[in-house]
Motif scaffolding. Structure first.
Motif, PDB file in Angstrom:
ATOM      1  N   LEU A  59       0.896  -1.152   0.025  1.00 12.12           N
ATOM      2  CA  LEU A  59       0.160   0.064  -0.040  1.00 12.12           C
ATOM      3  C   LEU A  59       0.973   1.091   0.098  1.00 12.12           C
ATOM      4  CD1 LEU A  59      -2.497  -1.141   2.869  1.00 12.12           C
ATOM      5  CD2 LEU A  59      -2.795  -1.285   0.541  1.00 12.12           C
ATOM      6  N   PRO A  87      -4.506   2.670  -1.524  1.00 10.78           N
ATOM      7  CA  PRO A  87      -5.117   2.775  -0.545  1.00 10.78           C
ATOM      8  C   PRO A  87      -6.615   3.430  -0.514  1.00 10.78           C
ATOM      9  CG  PRO A  87      -2.892   3.440  -0.148  1.00 10.78           C
ATOM     10  CD  PRO A  87      -3.266   3.201  -1.470  1.00 10.78           C
ATOM     11  N   ALA A  90      -8.731   1.182  -1.892  1.00 11.13           N
ATOM     12  CA  ALA A  90      -9.223   0.052  -0.890  1.00 11.13           C
ATOM     13  C   ALA A  90     -10.184   0.214  -0.074  1.00 11.13           C
ATOM     14  CB  ALA A  90      -8.040  -0.043   0.080  1.00 11.13           C
ATOM     15  N   SER A  91     -10.752   1.574   0.502  1.00 19.88           N
ATOM     16  CA  SER A  91     -11.873   1.974   1.313  1.00 19.88           C
ATOM     17  C   SER A  91     -13.084   1.827   0.282  1.00 19.88           C
ATOM     18  CB  SER A  91     -11.408   3.244   1.982  1.00 19.88           C
ATOM     19  OG  SER A  91     -11.105   4.135   0.929  1.00 19.88           O
ATOM     20  N   LEU A  95     -10.289  -3.186  -0.474  1.00 18.68           N
ATOM     21  CA  LEU A  95      -9.908  -4.019   0.233  1.00 18.68           C
ATOM     22  C   LEU A  95     -10.159  -5.397   0.482  1.00 18.68           C
ATOM     23  CD1 LEU A  95      -8.361  -3.072   3.059  1.00 18.68           C
ATOM     24  CD2 LEU A  95     -10.681  -3.024   4.240  1.00 18.68           C
ATOM     25  N   ILE A 119      -7.938   2.871   6.859  1.00 21.44           N
ATOM     26  CA  ILE A 119      -8.237   1.311   6.599  1.00 21.44           C
ATOM     27  C   ILE A 119      -7.346   0.537   7.516  1.00 21.44           C
ATOM     28  CG2 ILE A 119      -8.738   1.706   4.132  1.00 21.44           C
ATOM     29  CD1 ILE A 119      -5.892   0.669   3.425  1.00 21.44           C
ATOM     30  N   ILE A 123      -7.804  -3.405   8.425  1.00 26.02           N
ATOM     31  CA  ILE A 123      -6.516  -4.551   8.011  1.00 26.02           C
ATOM     32  C   ILE A 123      -6.346  -5.254   9.503  1.00 26.02           C
ATOM     33  CG2 ILE A 123      -3.888  -4.625   7.905  1.00 26.02           C
ATOM     34  CD1 ILE A 123      -4.321  -2.047   6.067  1.00 26.02           C
TER      35      ILE A 123
END
Length: 333
Positions: A59, A87, A90-91, A95, A119, A123
């Motif tokens: 990331l 990243p 990812a949200s 993710l 995040i 994780i």
């Protein structure tokens, strides 16, 4: 006036060289300062990555994201499966690309990058090992990580101290250190590397075999042991390999006649129409077996200062032939 312009040009050139050298020196110092940080934290990070049953998920935002993409690519090409996840994405669904079998490697110079900090709880909920490379050991990311590796730098190479320069170089160097340490620990070989780069020059050198490039069947120049030199020259010209094999009635290689043999024969004044090929051929022909790596064939040619090779089976019967031009066309040279 012309002289003044030349002086200005020289002064400007000197200043540009000075500025460039200052950047190189600053970044070199930043990398050198990493040596003491190849410590127990580095070892723990390597152990987490070696134990990973999934993939290393890298990331990073902005310039750290570019560095993260390169680190992921280096890991993947050296035996540690890895990929980069943005990243910010990812949200918003990406993710889901992270599984409980993975290890997360997060990059952030400040350790406070909003998109990564956002995040972190998710994780941690996954229970995956989190390795952080930051320039701030007291940052949110560093404190949340299972392993933190310090990649801080004394100063950026940018004279404004703003553009990520020395810090990104240091992070990239630490990423390379991790990748190469893992490569060695896994016993990753040059052939393994080639398999991951089949389209590259190294892949061709390490994977290509002579069977893939040699001439076979009617494309192989050959004459019998009872042929005349004239017949051998016709065969050499027709097949264009700069040589011809000389075979016995059972197809076994009895010798080879090359361009070099021809020059030596002409120097001696031999009659090309009446001289048997058996009198002027090289009897100790350099032969190889099928399956030989093309790179090894190249090494043989260079070592023995020859331009071609004959390929034979276990009984010495002629199977094929190749020369330097074949290896050149295949990209081995």
């Amino acid at each position: 006036m012309a002289g003044e312009g030349h002086i200005r040009d020289e002064a400007e050139a000197a200043e540009l060289r000075r500025l460039g050298l200052a950047v190189i020196e600053t970044e070199a110092q930043a990398v050198a300062a990493l040596a003491p940080r190849i410590d127990e934290a580095f070892v723990r990070a390597c152990r987490h990555m070696l134990a990973c049953r999934g993939r290393i998920v890298v990331l990073g935002m902005g310039k750290s994201g570019h560095i993260g993409g390169k680190i992921a690519a280096t890991l993947a090409s050296t035996g540690t499966p890895a990929f980069f996840v943005h990243p910010g994405e990812a949200s918003h669904g990406d993710l889901g690309m992270i599984t409980p079998q993975d290890v997360v490697l997060a990059l952030s110079n400040s350790g406070e990058t909003d998109e990564i900090v956002t995040i972190l709880p998710l994780i941690k909920r996954l229970g995956v090992p989190l390795i952080a490379l930051t320039g701030n050991p007291r940052s949110t990311l560093a404190r949340a990580a299972d392993v933190h590796i310090d990649v801080s730098v004394e100063r950026e190479a940018c004279p404004l101290g703003l553009a990520p320069t020395a810090s990104t170089t240091a992070t990239l160097a630490m990423g390379d250190a991790l990748a190469v340490a893992l490569l060695e620990a896994r016993g990753f070989t040059a052939e393994d590397f080639a398999r991951a780069h089949p389209g590259g020059r190294l892949g061709r050198r390490l994977l290509l075999r002579i069977d893939d490039v040699m001439h076979t069947g009617d494309g192989v120049p050959r004459v019998g042991t009872d042929a005349l030199l004239r017949e051998a020259l016709v065969e050499m010209t027709a097949k264009g390999l700069g040589m011809t094999a000389v075979v016995d009635p059972d197809g076994r290689v009895a010798g080879v006649f090359t361009d070099g043999d021809l020059r030596r024969s002409l120097d001696r004044g031999v009659d090309v129409h009446r001289t048997p090929i058996a009198e002027v051929m090289t009897r100790e022909a350099r032969t190889v077996r099928p399956g030989l790596l093309a790179a090894e064939a190249l090494h043989l040619m260079e070592t023995h200062k020859i331009n071609g090779l004959l390929v034979v089976d276990e009984d010495g019967r002629l199977l094929g032939a190749l020369n330097m031009h074949d290896l050149l066309r295949a990209g081995v040279l």
